[in-house]
Design a protein around this motif. Structure first.
Motif, PDB file in Angstrom:
ATOM      1  N   TYR A 249       0.742  -1.235   0.021  1.00 16.65           N
ATOM      2  CA  TYR A 249      -0.031   0.202   0.105  1.00 16.65           C
ATOM      3  C   TYR A 249       1.218   1.117  -0.127  1.00 16.65           C
ATOM      4  N   GLU A 250       1.848   1.345   0.769  1.00 20.40           N
ATOM      5  CA  GLU A 250       2.592   2.644   1.051  1.00 20.40           C
ATOM      6  C   GLU A 250       3.620   2.755  -0.454  1.00 20.40           C
ATOM      7  N   ILE A 251       4.017   1.639  -0.803  1.00 23.03           N
ATOM      8  CA  ILE A 251       4.899   1.697  -2.070  1.00 23.03           C
ATOM      9  C   ILE A 251       3.733   2.345  -3.344  1.00 23.03           C
ATOM     10  N   ALA A 252       2.693   1.797  -3.300  1.00 26.82           N
ATOM     11  CA  ALA A 252       1.819   2.006  -4.625  1.00 26.82           C
ATOM     12  C   ALA A 252       1.494   3.626  -4.345  1.00 26.82           C
ATOM     13  N   SER A 253       1.209   4.025  -3.104  1.00 28.95           N
ATOM     14  CA  SER A 253       1.194   5.323  -2.709  1.00 28.95           C
ATOM     15  C   SER A 253       2.321   6.226  -2.899  1.00 28.95           C
ATOM     16  N   ASN A 254       3.443   5.837  -2.849  1.00 29.84           N
ATOM     17  CA  ASN A 254       4.778   6.499  -2.714  1.00 29.84           C
ATOM     18  C   ASN A 254       5.188   6.746  -4.206  1.00 29.84           C
ATOM     19  N   TYR A 255       4.831   5.755  -5.057  1.00 37.43           N
ATOM     20  CA  TYR A 255       5.567   5.536  -6.282  1.00 37.43           C
ATOM     21  C   TYR A 255       4.596   5.914  -7.606  1.00 37.43           C
ATOM     22  N   THR A 256       3.268   5.343  -7.388  1.00 39.51           N
ATOM     23  CA  THR A 256       2.128   5.325  -8.485  1.00 39.51           C
ATOM     24  C   THR A 256       1.166   6.045  -8.186  1.00 39.51           C
ATOM     25  N   ARG A 257       0.843   6.704  -7.223  1.00 36.34           N
ATOM     26  CA  ARG A 257      -0.344   7.588  -7.090  1.00 36.34           C
ATOM     27  C   ARG A 257      -0.394   8.928  -7.898  1.00 36.34           C
ATOM     28  N   ASP A 258       0.499   9.246  -8.667  1.00 35.03           N
ATOM     29  CA  ASP A 258       0.606  10.160  -9.756  1.00 35.03           C
ATOM     30  C   ASP A 258       0.644   9.213 -11.049  1.00 35.03           C
ATOM     31  N   LEU A 259      -0.529   8.971 -11.732  1.00 35.60           N
ATOM     32  CA  LEU A 259      -0.595   8.302 -12.974  1.00 35.60           C
ATOM     33  C   LEU A 259       0.317   8.832 -14.128  1.00 35.60           C
ATOM     34  N   ASN A 260       0.793   9.964 -13.854  1.00 36.66           N
ATOM     35  CA  ASN A 260       1.437  10.745 -15.112  1.00 36.66           C
ATOM     36  C   ASN A 260       2.896  10.404 -15.042  1.00 36.66           C
ATOM     37  N   LYS A 261       3.605   9.822 -13.878  1.00 32.54           N
ATOM     38  CA  LYS A 261       4.826   9.726 -13.627  1.00 32.54           C
ATOM     39  C   LYS A 261       5.173   8.170 -13.813  1.00 32.54           C
ATOM     40  N   TRP A 262       4.405   7.323 -14.211  1.00 38.46           N
ATOM     41  CA  TRP A 262       4.723   6.123 -14.497  1.00 38.46           C
ATOM     42  C   TRP A 262       4.009   5.458 -15.925  1.00 38.46           C
ATOM     43  N   GLU A 263       4.448   4.292 -16.217  1.00 40.48           N
ATOM     44  CA  GLU A 263       3.694   3.693 -17.577  1.00 40.48           C
ATOM     45  C   GLU A 263       3.912   2.350 -17.338  1.00 40.48           C
ATOM     46  N   ILE A 264       3.084   1.651 -18.207  1.00 45.78           N
ATOM     47  CA  ILE A 264       3.123   0.325 -18.412  1.00 45.78           C
ATOM     48  C   ILE A 264       3.984  -0.254 -19.442  1.00 45.78           C
ATOM     49  N   GLU A 265       5.088  -0.756 -18.803  1.00 46.22           N
ATOM     50  CA  GLU A 265       6.112  -1.203 -19.780  1.00 46.22           C
ATOM     51  C   GLU A 265       6.034  -2.238 -20.695  1.00 46.22           C
ATOM     52  N   LYS A 266       5.406  -3.437 -20.050  1.00 48.85           N
ATOM     53  CA  LYS A 266       4.964  -4.538 -20.551  1.00 48.85           C
ATOM     54  C   LYS A 266       3.533  -5.265 -19.836  1.00 48.85           C
ATOM     55  N   GLN A 267       2.933  -5.619 -20.711  1.00 50.10           N
ATOM     56  CA  GLN A 267       1.384  -6.149 -20.340  1.00 50.10           C
ATOM     57  C   GLN A 267       1.647  -7.619 -19.616  1.00 50.10           C
ATOM     58  N   ASN A 268       2.411  -8.404 -20.088  1.00 49.31           N
ATOM     59  CA  ASN A 268       2.601  -9.702 -19.672  1.00 49.31           C
ATOM     60  C   ASN A 268       3.957 -10.289 -19.634  1.00 49.31           C
ATOM     61  N   GLU A 269       4.526 -10.643 -18.619  1.00 47.20           N
ATOM     62  CA  GLU A 269       5.872 -11.274 -18.067  1.00 47.20           C
ATOM     63  C   GLU A 269       5.908 -12.229 -17.162  1.00 47.20           C
ATOM     64  N   GLU A 270       6.243 -13.528 -17.571  1.00 43.21           N
ATOM     65  CA  GLU A 270       6.127 -14.729 -16.432  1.00 43.21           C
ATOM     66  C   GLU A 270       7.378 -14.250 -15.469  1.00 43.21           C
ATOM     67  N   LEU A 271       7.031 -14.718 -14.457  1.00 42.40           N
ATOM     68  CA  LEU A 271       7.887 -14.447 -13.290  1.00 42.40           C
ATOM     69  C   LEU A 271       7.463 -15.329 -12.081  1.00 42.40           C
ATOM     70  N   LEU A 272       8.351 -16.655 -12.053  1.00 44.41           N
ATOM     71  CA  LEU A 272       8.063 -17.577 -10.856  1.00 44.41           C
ATOM     72  C   LEU A 272       6.779 -18.326 -11.125  1.00 44.41           C
ATOM     73  N   GLY A 273       6.369 -18.490 -12.374  1.00 42.73           N
ATOM     74  CA  GLY A 273       5.244 -19.150 -12.825  1.00 42.73           C
ATOM     75  C   GLY A 273       3.983 -18.295 -12.599  1.00 42.73           C
ATOM     76  N   HIS A 274       4.271 -16.815 -12.555  1.00 43.80           N
ATOM     77  CA  HIS A 274       3.027 -15.825 -12.393  1.00 43.80           C
ATOM     78  C   HIS A 274       3.104 -15.163 -13.599  1.00 43.80           C
ATOM     79  N   ASN A 275       1.906 -14.589 -14.054  1.00 44.78           N
ATOM     80  CA  ASN A 275       1.968 -13.403 -15.131  1.00 44.78           C
ATOM     81  C   ASN A 275       1.719 -12.230 -14.467  1.00 44.78           C
ATOM     82  N   THR A 276       3.096 -11.409 -14.834  1.00 46.47           N
ATOM     83  CA  THR A 276       2.892 -10.210 -14.079  1.00 46.47           C
ATOM     84  C   THR A 276       2.720  -9.001 -15.273  1.00 46.47           C
ATOM     85  N   LEU A 277       2.747  -7.645 -14.684  1.00 48.52           N
ATOM     86  CA  LEU A 277       2.310  -6.617 -15.396  1.00 48.52           C
ATOM     87  C   LEU A 277       3.818  -5.571 -15.035  1.00 48.52           C
ATOM     88  N   VAL A 278       4.410  -5.285 -15.893  1.00 49.55           N
ATOM     89  CA  VAL A 278       5.593  -4.434 -15.461  1.00 49.55           C
ATOM     90  C   VAL A 278       5.539  -2.832 -15.743  1.00 49.55           C
TER      91      VAL A 278
END
Length: 346
Positions: A249-278
């Motif tokens: 929760y804190e990480i999401a608040s500190n890093y991503t609360r402003d939608l203009n300061k980050w972007e989705i780099e990759k929609q699907n990337e496998e990591l430890l058998g899980h599908n992640t968004l980068v």
């Protein structure tokens, strides 16, 4: 009367039986006919018995065939209902067994990986509400903060909803020095165990019923009348530093609360058998200027993160070693073995 019979015999001998002679040869022929008649009488009963047995056998075979056909059709008719019942039982997936020690082994529904395209708003909403998107989790990761020497290895296991409890163990390594601290909680009690001093503390904790309702982005992140950022967090269990990956929760608040300061780099990337968004973004910090997150698309769990300085070198990181979501879990690991440990009063 006797005289009349003798007179009748004389009359017949002289008239009807006049030319009939009954000698020994004829006598023998009569005997042969009698014998053949007896033989026929013995054969026909056997033949009749055989025919009766044959008829019974044929009827039995026909009856068995009809029975088999009916049972087969009934099974075909009942199969969809039986299959549906089995599927409902499997989907429920709340298999709970109670051994003699009354501990619970819980088997939650299997996690289904999400491969759908997601927006910034959708992934951020999951990150601030991860407590709603999984039931159990076990894992291990290695983490390092740029401003601190050494690194830590964190192991954890947690159960939510149908199985409330958790365990987190942090092993901090600085050179050859090692420090181990473990946290346990279940049924409203929290234990913090210190391996080096063989001691522990005990306190009370409110149950997960206080987790509250799901937050929308506008409810979680707001600005007060003086222009200061205000953040509302969901309730979460006392599982120590493992919260950084499970409930970021804190990480999401500190890093991503402003939608203009980050972007989705990759929609699907496998990591430890899980599908992640980068996610990739910028951050104005004295030690680093950018970051990258690997977020599980199904739960919002922050599986991996890295921060980078101006040269692109890693400053802080959380690197996963293993992660299992909604795997069977045994509640006995939520209670510490305190034999030989001393209680510290708070």
């Amino acid at each position: 009367m006797q005289n009349k019979l003798e007179d009748l015999k004389d009359k017949m001998d002289k008239s009807i039986l006049k030319n009939v002679y009954f000698d020994d040869k004829q006598y023998q022929q009569v005997l042969n006919r009698i014998e053949r008649s007896k033989s026929h009488k013995q054969v026909f009963p056997l033949k009749n018995k055989f025919n009766a047995l044959l008829s019974i056998s044929v009827v039995s075979i026909i009856f068995l065939g009809i029975t088999y056909f009916v049972e087969t059709q009934l099974n075909l008719f009942n199969e969809p209902e039986r299959k549906q019942a089995n599927e409902l039982k499997e989907n429920k997936q709340e298999t709970v067994t109670k051994p003699s020690n009354q501990k619970i082994i819980y088997v939650p529904p299997k996690q289904e990986e999400n491969y759908n395209e997601m927006t910034k708003e959708e992934i951020l909403t999951k990150m601030i509400n991860t407590v709603d998107y999984f039931e159990t989790a076990t894992g291990e990761f290695k983490m390092h903060y740029g401003h601190s020497p050494g690194f830590s290895v964190v192991e954890y296991a947690i159960g939510l909803k149908n199985l409330s409890g958790g365990f987190g163990k942090r092993t901090s390594m600085v050179g050859k020095n090692q420090e181990v601290t473990s946290e346990y909680y279940t049924e409203g009690t929290v234990w913090t165990v210190f391996e080096q001093t063989k001691s522990y503390t005990e306190s009370k904790y409110g149950e997960e019923s206080r987790r509250g309702t799901p937050l929308k982005i506008e409810d979680a992140f707001s600005v007060d009348s003086e222009g200061n950022n205000v953040t509302t967090y969901r309730e979460r269990p006392p599982i120590g530093v493992a919260n950084e990956t499970l409930f970021p929760y804190e990480i999401a608040s500190n890093y991503t609360r402003d939608l203009n300061k980050w972007e989705i780099e990759k929609q699907n990337e496998e990591l430890l058998g899980h599908n992640t968004l980068v996610i990739k973004g910028t951050k104005n910090h004295r030690d680093f200027q950018s970051f990258r997150f690997w977020v599980d698309k199904d739960t919002g769990i922050l599986i991996k993160y890295e921060t980078y300085d101006d040269n692109g070198d890693i400053v802080d990181y959380l690197h996963p070693i293993n992660l299992e979501i909604n795997a069977p879990i045994d509640s006995k690991i939520f209670t510490p073995n305190l034999e030989g440990y001393k209680k510290n009063e708070l």
